[in-house]
Scaffold this motif. Sequence first.
Motif, short mmCIF file in Angstrom:
data_model
loop_
_atom_site.label_atom_id
_atom_site.label_comp_id
_atom_site.label_asym_id
_atom_site.label_seq_id
_atom_site.Cartn_x
_atom_site.Cartn_y
_atom_site.Cartn_z
N ILE A 35 2.57 33.38 -5.47
CA ILE A 35 1.86 33.01 -6.69
C ILE A 35 0.54 32.32 -6.34
O ILE A 35 -0.47 32.52 -6.99
CB ILE A 35 2.73 32.08 -7.56
N GLY A 36 0.58 31.48 -5.31
CA GLY A 36 -0.64 30.78 -4.94
C GLY A 36 -0.46 29.89 -3.72
O GLY A 36 0.67 29.63 -3.29
N PHE A 37 -1.57 29.46 -3.19
CA PHE A 37 -1.62 28.55 -2.04
C PHE A 37 -2.19 27.23 -2.52
O PHE A 37 -3.22 27.20 -3.20
CB PHE A 37 -2.51 29.13 -0.94
N TYR A 38 -1.55 26.11 -2.15
CA TYR A 38 -1.94 24.79 -2.66
C TYR A 38 -2.05 23.80 -1.50
O TYR A 38 -1.15 23.72 -0.67
CB TYR A 38 -0.91 24.32 -3.69
N PRO A 39 -3.13 23.01 -1.49
CA PRO A 39 -3.34 22.09 -0.37
C PRO A 39 -2.44 20.85 -0.39
O PRO A 39 -2.25 20.22 0.64
CB PRO A 39 -4.81 21.69 -0.51
N ASP A 40 -1.89 20.51 -1.58
CA ASP A 40 -0.98 19.36 -1.62
C ASP A 40 0.03 19.50 -2.76
O ASP A 40 -0.10 20.38 -3.62
CB ASP A 40 -1.75 18.03 -1.70
N VAL A 41 0.99 18.63 -2.75
CA VAL A 41 2.11 18.70 -3.70
C VAL A 41 1.65 18.47 -5.14
O VAL A 41 2.15 19.13 -6.06
CB VAL A 41 3.20 17.67 -3.31
N LEU A 42 0.71 17.58 -5.36
CA LEU A 42 0.25 17.30 -6.73
C LEU A 42 -0.41 18.52 -7.37
O LEU A 42 -0.18 18.82 -8.54
CB LEU A 42 -0.70 16.11 -6.75
N ILE A 43 -1.21 19.23 -6.61
CA ILE A 43 -1.86 20.44 -7.14
C ILE A 43 -0.81 21.52 -7.39
O ILE A 43 -0.86 22.22 -8.40
CB ILE A 43 -2.98 20.91 -6.19
N LEU A 44 0.17 21.64 -6.51
CA LEU A 44 1.27 22.59 -6.70
C LEU A 44 2.04 22.25 -7.97
O LEU A 44 2.36 23.13 -8.78
CB LEU A 44 2.20 22.59 -5.49
N LYS A 45 2.31 20.96 -8.17
CA LYS A 45 3.03 20.52 -9.37
C LYS A 45 2.26 20.87 -10.64
O LYS A 45 2.83 21.39 -11.61
CB LYS A 45 3.27 19.01 -9.29
N LYS A 46 0.95 20.63 -10.64
CA LYS A 46 0.12 20.98 -11.80
C LYS A 46 0.14 22.48 -12.07
O LYS A 46 0.19 22.91 -13.22
CB LYS A 46 -1.31 20.49 -11.60
N ALA A 47 0.12 23.27 -11.01
CA ALA A 47 0.15 24.73 -11.17
C ALA A 47 1.49 25.18 -11.77
O ALA A 47 1.52 26.06 -12.63
CB ALA A 47 -0.08 25.40 -9.83
N LEU A 48 2.58 24.56 -11.32
CA LEU A 48 3.91 24.90 -11.88
C LEU A 48 3.99 24.53 -13.35
O LEU A 48 4.50 25.31 -14.16
CB LEU A 48 5.01 24.17 -11.11
N ILE A 49 3.48 23.37 -13.71
CA ILE A 49 3.50 22.94 -15.12
C ILE A 49 2.66 23.89 -15.97
O ILE A 49 3.10 24.33 -17.03
CB ILE A 49 3.00 21.48 -15.24
N ALA A 50 1.48 24.25 -15.49
CA ALA A 50 0.62 25.17 -16.24
C ALA A 50 1.30 26.52 -16.41
O ALA A 50 1.22 27.13 -17.47
CB ALA A 50 -0.72 25.33 -15.52
N ARG A 51 1.99 26.98 -15.37
CA ARG A 51 2.68 28.28 -15.45
C ARG A 51 3.80 28.23 -16.48
O ARG A 51 4.00 29.16 -17.25
CB ARG A 51 3.22 28.65 -14.07
N ARG A 52 4.55 27.14 -16.50
CA ARG A 52 5.66 27.01 -17.47
C ARG A 52 5.11 26.95 -18.89
O ARG A 52 5.68 27.55 -19.80
CB ARG A 52 6.50 25.77 -17.16
N ILE A 53 4.01 26.22 -19.10
CA ILE A 53 3.40 26.15 -20.43
C ILE A 53 2.96 27.55 -20.86
O ILE A 53 3.20 27.96 -22.00
CB ILE A 53 2.23 25.15 -20.44
N LYS A 54 2.33 28.28 -19.95
CA LYS A 54 1.89 29.65 -20.26
C LYS A 54 3.08 30.53 -20.65
O LYS A 54 3.01 31.31 -21.60
CB LYS A 54 1.16 30.23 -19.05
N ASP A 55 4.20 30.39 -19.92
CA ASP A 55 5.40 31.18 -20.23
C ASP A 55 5.95 30.83 -21.61
O ASP A 55 6.32 31.71 -22.38
CB ASP A 55 6.48 30.95 -19.17
N VAL A 56 5.99 29.54 -21.93
CA VAL A 56 6.52 29.10 -23.22
C VAL A 56 5.63 29.60 -24.36
O VAL A 56 6.11 30.12 -25.36
CB VAL A 56 6.66 27.56 -23.27
N VAL A 57 4.32 29.46 -24.20
CA VAL A 57 3.38 29.94 -25.22
C VAL A 57 3.53 31.45 -25.40
O VAL A 57 3.55 31.96 -26.52
CB VAL A 57 1.92 29.56 -24.86
N GLY A 58 3.67 32.16 -24.29
CA GLY A 58 3.88 33.61 -24.36
C GLY A 58 5.14 33.97 -25.11
O GLY A 58 5.16 34.92 -25.90
#
Length: 78
Positions: A35-58
């Motif tokens: 899905i993606g490459f992330y330099p640290d855990v916080l950015i990975l966490k934000k990406a996961l949250i954004a993905r879940r929000i996108k799924d719910v909205v969809g």
Amino acid sequence: MIQLNKNFRVNSVPLNLVLEERRKRASGDEYWQVIGFYPDVLILKKALIARRIKDVVGNFTKLAEIQEELLNMLKVKE
């Protein structure tokens, strides 16, 4: 590798964390898609949250479309 749940896992390569999602081919075979490459855990966490929000909205959008289709089918033609 860290298994987050049955559909997501985190791997690592030098300097990055790699988010992977379980997918199925038309043949039924399962594989892991990057899905993606992330330099640290916080950015990975934000990406996961954004993905879940996108799924719910969809999902809500799809439900609204189904509701509209059902209402149109149930309308009595005058």
